[in-house]
Design a protein around this motif. Structure first.
Motif, PDB file in Angstrom:
ATOM      1  N   SER A   6       0.785  -1.247  -0.055  1.00  0.00           N
ATOM      2  CA  SER A   6      -0.029   0.033  -0.012  1.00  0.00           C
ATOM      3  C   SER A   6       0.996   1.246   0.042  1.00  0.00           C
ATOM      4  N   SER A   7       0.237   2.259  -0.480  1.00  0.00           N
ATOM      5  CA  SER A   7       0.963   3.705  -0.454  1.00  0.00           C
ATOM      6  C   SER A   7      -0.171   4.764  -0.353  1.00  0.00           C
ATOM      7  N   LYS A   8       0.223   5.639   0.605  1.00  0.00           N
ATOM      8  CA  LYS A   8      -0.650   6.942   0.494  1.00  0.00           C
ATOM      9  C   LYS A   8       0.277   8.066   0.112  1.00  0.00           C
ATOM     10  N   LEU A   9      -0.417   8.932  -0.581  1.00  0.00           N
ATOM     11  CA  LEU A   9       0.549  10.252  -1.010  1.00  0.00           C
ATOM     12  C   LEU A   9      -0.284  11.473  -0.932  1.00  0.00           C
ATOM     13  N   GLY A  10      -0.033  12.514  -0.268  1.00  0.00           N
ATOM     14  CA  GLY A  10      -0.566  13.574  -0.100  1.00  0.00           C
ATOM     15  C   GLY A  10      -0.078  14.913  -0.802  1.00  0.00           C
ATOM     16  N   TYR A  11      -0.727  15.645  -1.497  1.00  0.00           N
ATOM     17  CA  TYR A  11      -0.156  16.935  -2.161  1.00  0.00           C
ATOM     18  C   TYR A  11      -1.127  18.048  -2.083  1.00  0.00           C
ATOM     19  N   THR A  17      -2.563  21.679 -11.527  1.00  0.00           N
ATOM     20  CA  THR A  17      -1.452  21.216 -11.911  1.00  0.00           C
ATOM     21  C   THR A  17      -1.508  19.874 -12.399  1.00  0.00           C
ATOM     22  N   PRO A  18      -0.848  19.642 -13.333  1.00  0.00           N
ATOM     23  CA  PRO A  18      -0.792  18.252 -13.904  1.00  0.00           C
ATOM     24  C   PRO A  18       0.091  17.187 -12.855  1.00  0.00           C
ATOM     25  N   PHE A  19      -0.321  16.063 -12.779  1.00  0.00           N
ATOM     26  CA  PHE A  19       0.689  15.024 -12.027  1.00  0.00           C
ATOM     27  C   PHE A  19       0.554  13.838 -13.095  1.00  0.00           C
ATOM     28  N   VAL A  20       1.757  13.007 -12.993  1.00  0.00           N
ATOM     29  CA  VAL A  20       2.006  11.842 -13.369  1.00  0.00           C
ATOM     30  C   VAL A  20       2.356  10.866 -12.243  1.00  0.00           C
ATOM     31  N   PHE A  21       1.669   9.716 -12.025  1.00  0.00           N
ATOM     32  CA  PHE A  21       2.148   8.767 -10.999  1.00  0.00           C
ATOM     33  C   PHE A  21       2.342   7.582 -11.525  1.00  0.00           C
ATOM     34  N   ASN A  22       3.300   6.813 -10.712  1.00  0.00           N
ATOM     35  CA  ASN A  22       3.844   5.359 -11.186  1.00  0.00           C
ATOM     36  C   ASN A  22       3.848   4.676  -9.776  1.00  0.00           C
ATOM     37  N   ARG A  57       3.146   1.070 -15.349  1.00  0.00           N
ATOM     38  CA  ARG A  57       1.726   1.534 -15.196  1.00  0.00           C
ATOM     39  C   ARG A  57       1.686   2.976 -14.790  1.00  0.00           C
ATOM     40  N   TYR A  58       0.970   3.904 -15.437  1.00  0.00           N
ATOM     41  CA  TYR A  58       1.187   5.365 -15.347  1.00  0.00           C
ATOM     42  C   TYR A  58      -0.328   5.643 -15.270  1.00  0.00           C
ATOM     43  N   PHE A  59      -0.366   6.662 -14.489  1.00  0.00           N
ATOM     44  CA  PHE A  59      -1.642   7.505 -14.446  1.00  0.00           C
ATOM     45  C   PHE A  59      -1.611   9.133 -14.438  1.00  0.00           C
ATOM     46  N   ARG A  60      -2.142   9.784 -15.074  1.00  0.00           N
ATOM     47  CA  ARG A  60      -2.298  11.126 -15.093  1.00  0.00           C
ATOM     48  C   ARG A  60      -3.688  11.865 -14.753  1.00  0.00           C
ATOM     49  N   ALA A 240      16.525   6.472 -12.491  1.00  0.00           N
ATOM     50  CA  ALA A 240      15.398   6.952 -11.846  1.00  0.00           C
ATOM     51  C   ALA A 240      14.611   8.028 -12.466  1.00  0.00           C
ATOM     52  N   ALA A 241      15.042   8.620 -13.723  1.00  0.00           N
ATOM     53  CA  ALA A 241      14.321   9.618 -14.229  1.00  0.00           C
ATOM     54  C   ALA A 241      13.277   9.104 -14.854  1.00  0.00           C
ATOM     55  N   GLU A 242      13.139   7.752 -15.321  1.00  0.00           N
ATOM     56  CA  GLU A 242      12.186   7.224 -15.972  1.00  0.00           C
ATOM     57  C   GLU A 242      11.030   6.577 -15.126  1.00  0.00           C
ATOM     58  N   VAL A 243      11.246   6.371 -13.872  1.00  0.00           N
ATOM     59  CA  VAL A 243      10.320   5.933 -13.139  1.00  0.00           C
ATOM     60  C   VAL A 243      10.135   6.265 -11.790  1.00  0.00           C
ATOM     61  N   ALA A 244       9.974   7.642 -11.670  1.00  0.00           N
ATOM     62  CA  ALA A 244       9.536   8.699 -10.713  1.00  0.00           C
ATOM     63  C   ALA A 244       8.391   8.061 -10.309  1.00  0.00           C
ATOM     64  N   PHE A 245       8.108   8.127  -8.957  1.00  0.00           N
ATOM     65  CA  PHE A 245       6.606   7.625  -8.529  1.00  0.00           C
ATOM     66  C   PHE A 245       5.681   8.848  -8.500  1.00  0.00           C
ATOM     67  N   CYS A 246       6.265   9.906  -8.622  1.00  0.00           N
ATOM     68  CA  CYS A 246       5.427  11.060  -8.981  1.00  0.00           C
ATOM     69  C   CYS A 246       6.174  12.338  -9.522  1.00  0.00           C
ATOM     70  N   THR A 247       5.570  12.816 -10.760  1.00  0.00           N
ATOM     71  CA  THR A 247       6.183  13.595 -11.624  1.00  0.00           C
ATOM     72  C   THR A 247       5.098  14.983 -11.592  1.00  0.00           C
ATOM     73  N   GLN A 248       5.367  16.083 -11.305  1.00  0.00           N
ATOM     74  CA  GLN A 248       4.270  17.329 -11.307  1.00  0.00           C
ATOM     75  C   GLN A 248       4.963  18.197 -12.215  1.00  0.00           C
TER      76      GLN A 248
END
Length: 280
Positions: A6-11, A17-22, A57-60, A240-248
């Motif tokens: 499990s993971s929980k992320l708060g922003y 603001t666009p976000f991409v998560f992995n 797997r990414y979602f934006r 790591a540049a290609e698999v950051a868990f969060c890119t904003q």
């Protein structure tokens, strides 16, 4: 073995603001996602995409002004073959599959070209194969201090050799760079890691070698902090540049991620065998 992750992320943002998560576990032979759930509070529409080459797997989403929280849970079963390290050898350059060559070249954080002399002097005389990559990991573990705050988002493998301190990301980058410098393709892996204390997103790497079942990818963790048979893969990339868990794409504030992984309570000690994660 079966694991619950499990993971929980708060922003918080002040403007759209666009976000991409992995953060979702990947699906591939040897790693099965049995159940999973993804929730965003307050609800925000998302756009999902799976990279064909890697399975990442990414979602934006476009976050409106204010705060939001992402929660991910999954049940994942891992069934990676364990092999005798002495039987795992290197693949000659002329026999490498063309689709793995990209993991042999230098990348942003893994300057294998700048570290080739260092790698050859330190490890070139060792017998080629799993044991030589393991020797690279042993050197990193013994000569680089694991120290939070000792590096930042710009720290590269070349910097880590000089500074001799970093976190799992830096350990993985240095392992990848030295392994590539020895002529072995290597790739970065972001993951949930069993027995990692405290729990967090973890970074390890995989090297392309050949064993009893033929060519494939084998897992290595220079930090020696997690059980290699309990690494739940999130993403793979050149670094790591290609698999950051969060890119904003904008200014944001964030909370410390809450990450957990639970596995069997009666499992034996971490394996010393070679963990083969994926075939060629």
């Amino acid at each position: 073995m079966q694991f619950s992750v499990s993971s929980k992320l708060g922003y918080r943002v002040q403007a759209p603001t666009p976000f991409v998560f992995n953060v979702q576990a990947t699906r591939f032979r040897g790693q099965t996602v049995s159940t999973e759930s993804l929730s965003i509070q307050p609800e925000i529409p998302i756009e999902s995409w799976t990279m064909p080459e890697s399975g990442n797997r990414y979602f934006r989403l476009i976050a409106p002004p204010g705060g939001f929280t992402i929660s991910y849970q999954a049940t994942v079963r891992i069934a990676h073959p364990l092999e005798n390290p002495a039987l795992v050898r290197e693949v000659p350059p002329g026999e490498l599959p063309l689709n793995v060559l990209t993991y042999l070249y230098p990348s942003r954080y893994c300057q294998s070209d700048r570290l080739e002399r260092f790698a050859r002097r330190g490890f070139g005389a060792l017998p080629p194969g799993y044991q030589r990559v393991a020797a690279v990991c042993n050197w990193i573990h013994d000569n680089v201090d694991y120290e939070s705050g000792a590096s930042d988002a710009l720290t590269s493998a070349f910097d880590t050799v000089s500074q001799r301190a970093g976190v799992c990301r830096d350990f993985a980058h240095l392992g990848i760079a030295l392994t590539r410098a020895l002529g072995v393709p290597a790739r970065y892996v972001s993951a949930y890691a069993w027995r990692l204390q405290p729990a967090d997103f973890h970074a390890v790497f995989e090297a392309f070698l050949t064993g009893p079942a033929g060519p494939g990818w084998y897992l290595f963790d220079p930090t020696r902090m997690a059980a290699p048979e309990g690494v739940v893969r999130i993403g793979i990339g050149r670094d790591a540049a290609e698999v950051a868990f969060c890119t904003q794409f904008g200014v944001m504030a964030f909370d410390k991620p809450e990450v957990s992984i639970n596995g069997p309570t009666d499992a034996p000690p971490a394996t010393t065998q070679a963990v083969r994660t994926q075939d060629a």
